[in-house]
Structure formats: C-alpha cells, structure tokens
Design a protein around this motif. Structure first.
Motif, PDB file in Angstrom:
ATOM      1  N   GLU A   1       0.812  -1.116   0.002  1.00  0.00           N
ATOM      2  CA  GLU A   1      -0.064  -0.055  -0.065  1.00  0.00           C
ATOM      3  C   GLU A   1       0.823   1.149  -0.050  1.00  0.00           C
ATOM      4  O   GLU A   1       0.591   2.158  -0.656  1.00  0.00           O
ATOM      5  CB  GLU A   1      -0.881   0.072   1.223  1.00  0.00           C
ATOM      6  CG  GLU A   1      -2.081  -0.734   0.920  1.00  0.00           C
ATOM      7  CD  GLU A   1      -2.753  -0.877   2.326  1.00  0.00           C
ATOM      8  OE1 GLU A   1      -2.718  -0.097   3.133  1.00  0.00           O
ATOM      9  OE2 GLU A   1      -3.795  -2.048   2.520  1.00  0.00           O
ATOM     10  N   ASP A   2       1.970   1.285   0.905  1.00  0.00           N
ATOM     11  CA  ASP A   2       2.670   2.502   0.757  1.00  0.00           C
ATOM     12  C   ASP A   2       3.350   2.685  -0.485  1.00  0.00           C
ATOM     13  O   ASP A   2       3.447   3.609  -1.008  1.00  0.00           O
ATOM     14  CB  ASP A   2       4.125   2.036   1.926  1.00  0.00           C
ATOM     15  CG  ASP A   2       3.685   2.132   3.233  1.00  0.00           C
ATOM     16  OD1 ASP A   2       2.409   2.535   3.503  1.00  0.00           O
ATOM     17  OD2 ASP A   2       4.435   1.730   4.235  1.00  0.00           O
TER      18      ASP A   2
ATOM     19  N   ARG B   1       0.913   4.139  -2.916  1.00  0.00           N
ATOM     20  CA  ARG B   1       0.338   5.620  -2.522  1.00  0.00           C
ATOM     21  C   ARG B   1       1.497   6.489  -3.032  1.00  0.00           C
ATOM     22  O   ARG B   1       1.427   7.376  -3.606  1.00  0.00           O
ATOM     23  CB  ARG B   1       0.280   5.655  -0.951  1.00  0.00           C
ATOM     24  CG  ARG B   1      -0.620   6.619  -0.536  1.00  0.00           C
ATOM     25  CD  ARG B   1      -0.725   6.583   0.976  1.00  0.00           C
ATOM     26  NE  ARG B   1      -1.431   5.652   1.504  1.00  0.00           N
ATOM     27  CZ  ARG B   1      -0.754   5.117   2.388  1.00  0.00           C
ATOM     28  NH1 ARG B   1       0.362   5.472   3.127  1.00  0.00           N
ATOM     29  NH2 ARG B   1      -1.309   3.885   3.088  1.00  0.00           N
TER      30      ARG B   1
ATOM     31  N   SER C   1       1.483   6.737  -6.847  1.00  0.00           N
ATOM     32  CA  SER C   1       0.268   7.668  -7.214  1.00  0.00           C
ATOM     33  C   SER C   1       0.491   9.139  -6.918  1.00  0.00           C
ATOM     34  O   SER C   1       0.227  10.109  -7.830  1.00  0.00           O
ATOM     35  CB  SER C   1      -1.145   7.376  -6.661  1.00  0.00           C
ATOM     36  OG  SER C   1      -1.146   7.538  -5.493  1.00  0.00           O
TER      37      SER C   1
END
Ligand code: B12
Length: 225
Positions: free
Chosen positions: A214-215, A218, A221
């Motif tokens: 997820e990191d 993120r 993006s």
C-alpha cells in the motif's frame, strides 16, 4: 482434540519424530483444526523448546537436525492446506525471499513464503545462503515489489545490512520494499539497517507485506500527479 493435540505436536518436534509429527498433522486436518493454529500452537513451540535445550547444552546438533526433520514432515502435510487460499485471491504483489548468506535455517522463511502465497503474493524463494548479488539478480528478473530476508544467527544478521548496501549500490533500493525477519532480528535492527519493516512471525509478515504494498502504491500515485 486441541490442547492435548498441540502438546503431542510439540512433543513430536522435541522427540525428532517425523512420522508422529506428520500423522498428528493429518489427524488435525481431519478434525478440522486450522493448520496455522497447529503450526503456531503445536509445532513452533516445540522448535523453541529445542532451541532452549540446545542453548543449555541438554540437546545437541543431531537432535536439532532430527527436530527440523520432524518439522519438515509436519509442514509437508500442512503446507498444501495453508496455500490453498492463495489460488482464490487476486495477485497481491511479487516477493523474492531468501535466507541470507552463511545461514542455512529455512523453516521460518518457508513458512513466511507459504503464508504470503496463501494471501495472493507471487513468491520466488531463493533458498538459503543467498548473497546480495543473487537477491539483486532476482529482483531484476522477477520485477519484484518486495524482498524478504531471513536470518537466524546473530552472526548472519549482519548480512542483512550488507544486502541492503548491495541493493543501494546496484540502484535497486528505491525499486523494492525490504522486509527482514528471523529469531534474533528486531524492529530496531530493521530500522538501523534501513529496511522497510520487520516481521515477528509469519502472520504478521503477511500484514506487513500488504501494508508495504500500500505504501508503495501510494507513493507511486503521488509521483504520477
Ligand atoms: C532447527 C534449527 C536448526 C536446523 C535448521 C534446519 C533447517 N532446514 O532450517 C539445523 C540443525 C540445520 C541448525 C543448524 C545450526 N544452528 Co540452529 N536452530 C534451529 C532452531 C532449533 C529452530 C529454528 C526454527 O526453525 N524455528 C521455527 C521457525 C518457525 O521460527 P523462525 O525461524 O524464528 O521463523 C519465524 C520468525 O522468525 C519469522 N521469520 C523468519 N524468517 C523471516 C523472514 C522474513 C522476511 C520475515 C518478515 C519474517 C521471518 O517468521 C517465522 C515464522 O513464524 C533454533 C532455535 C530457535 N529458537 O530459533 C536454532 C538456532 C537458531 N540455531 C543456532 C545455532 C548456533 C546453529 C548452528 C551454528 C549450530 C552448529 N554448531 O552448527 C548451525 C548453523 C548452521 C548455519 N550456518 O546456518 C542458534 C543460534 C544462536 C545465535 N545466537 O546465533 C539457535 C538460536 C539455537 C540456540 N538457542 O542456540 N539449526
């Protein structure tokens, strides 16, 4: 069937009895026990006990080898059950896993690999005694998102730092997230060597791998904005 079964599983590891260990694993599946409970509450406590006895010189290398054999026998029964979930999930990420150079302990690393696979990660296990150069080549070849380094000896822990340095030198460090684990490894050590996370056991390693993915997404993006 549970507490007595877990106690028997633990004892089968201490006794270094592969047939008993495997048979108890079969029975536990038939009785509907969760395979991860059998690992964490039955077999792994047996391994810890063997480690303590070895440290106190009440057990010796051949005993530890017999216990490892019993653990392998149990895992060969439980592994397919642990993995089964993985085929039903979307791909979570690509992980390159290995035990660092100079170290041949593999049971914990294999368990981490099994659970990551069960949770949808594509896992490439490089085995034991893995150098930084081998990790680097596998990251390129597999286009890995994460690497996991296992180390069971205080002497080989330092290899984890060396491998981080190799990845930096080869320009790969920013491409992958790094997880470290193994009995002597701590969160503080992970921070000290510049790893991204420390996994205490197989289940927390899965949560860690998901959060590192997820990191990474993120960050990607934000960079694309
Ligand atoms: C089994 C065993 C062996 C087996 C290994 C067999 C195999 N194929 O793996 C054999 C007999 C070969 C062996 C050899 C040796 N061993 Co040994 N071994 C053990 C023992 C008893 C159990 C390890 C184990 O499998 N635990 C069960 C698994 C499930 O737990 P785990 O490995 O910790 O993994 C979990 C977590 O740590 C984490 N994790 C693990 N890896 C990773 C990786 C990532 C990325 C993440 C996120 C998480 C993670 O998740 C795992 C699952 O929950 C330990 C004692 C202990 N308490 O650890 C000693 C121990 C590690 N061994 C020890 C020693 C000294 C040795 C030898 C040097 C003995 C000798 N004189 O030759 C050799 C070393 C050989 C070498 N160069 O590597 C010492 C280390 C002491 C130290 N301070 O460094 C220990 C602690 C025993 C003791 N108390 O003295 N060993």
């Amino acid at each position: 069937m549970s507490d007595a079964t877990f106690a028997a599983m633990r004892q089968s590891i201490i006794d270094g009895a592969p047939e008993t260990a495997a048979e108890l694993a079969q029975q536990s599946l038939l009785a509907g026990l969760l395979p991860l409970d059998s690992v964490n509450l039955g077999y792994v406590p047996g391994m810890h006990c063997v480690g303590e006895e070895f440290a106190q010189r009440r057990m010796f290398l051949p005993d530890m080898m017999a216990s490892a054999e019993a653990m392998r026998a149990a895992m060969s029964v439980l592994d397919p059950e642990l993995r089964r979930l993985g085929t039903e999930r979307p791909r979570a990420g690509v992980v390159v896993l290995g035990t660092v150079k100079g170290d041949i302990h593999e049971i914990g690393k294999c368990l981490v690999g099994t659970l990551l696979t069960a949770h949808g990660f594509e896992v490439y296990d490089l085995g034991v005694d893995v150098s930084g150069e081998k990790f680097a080549a596998a990251i390129r070849e597999r286009n890995a998102d994460l690497i996991g380094m296992s180390s069971l000896l205080t002497t080989t822990m330092k290899q984890q730092r060396t491998i981080v340095e190799v990845l930096e030198k080869e320009g790969l460090r920013s491409r992958v997230k790094i997880m470290v684990g193994g009995a002597p490894v701590t969160r503080q050590w992970a921070q000290e060597i510049g790893a991204d996370g420390y996994g205490k056991d197989a289940a927390t390693s899965v949560a860690l791998a998901h959060s590192l993915m997820e990191d990474a997404s993120r960050l990607a993006s934000m960079e694309n904005r």
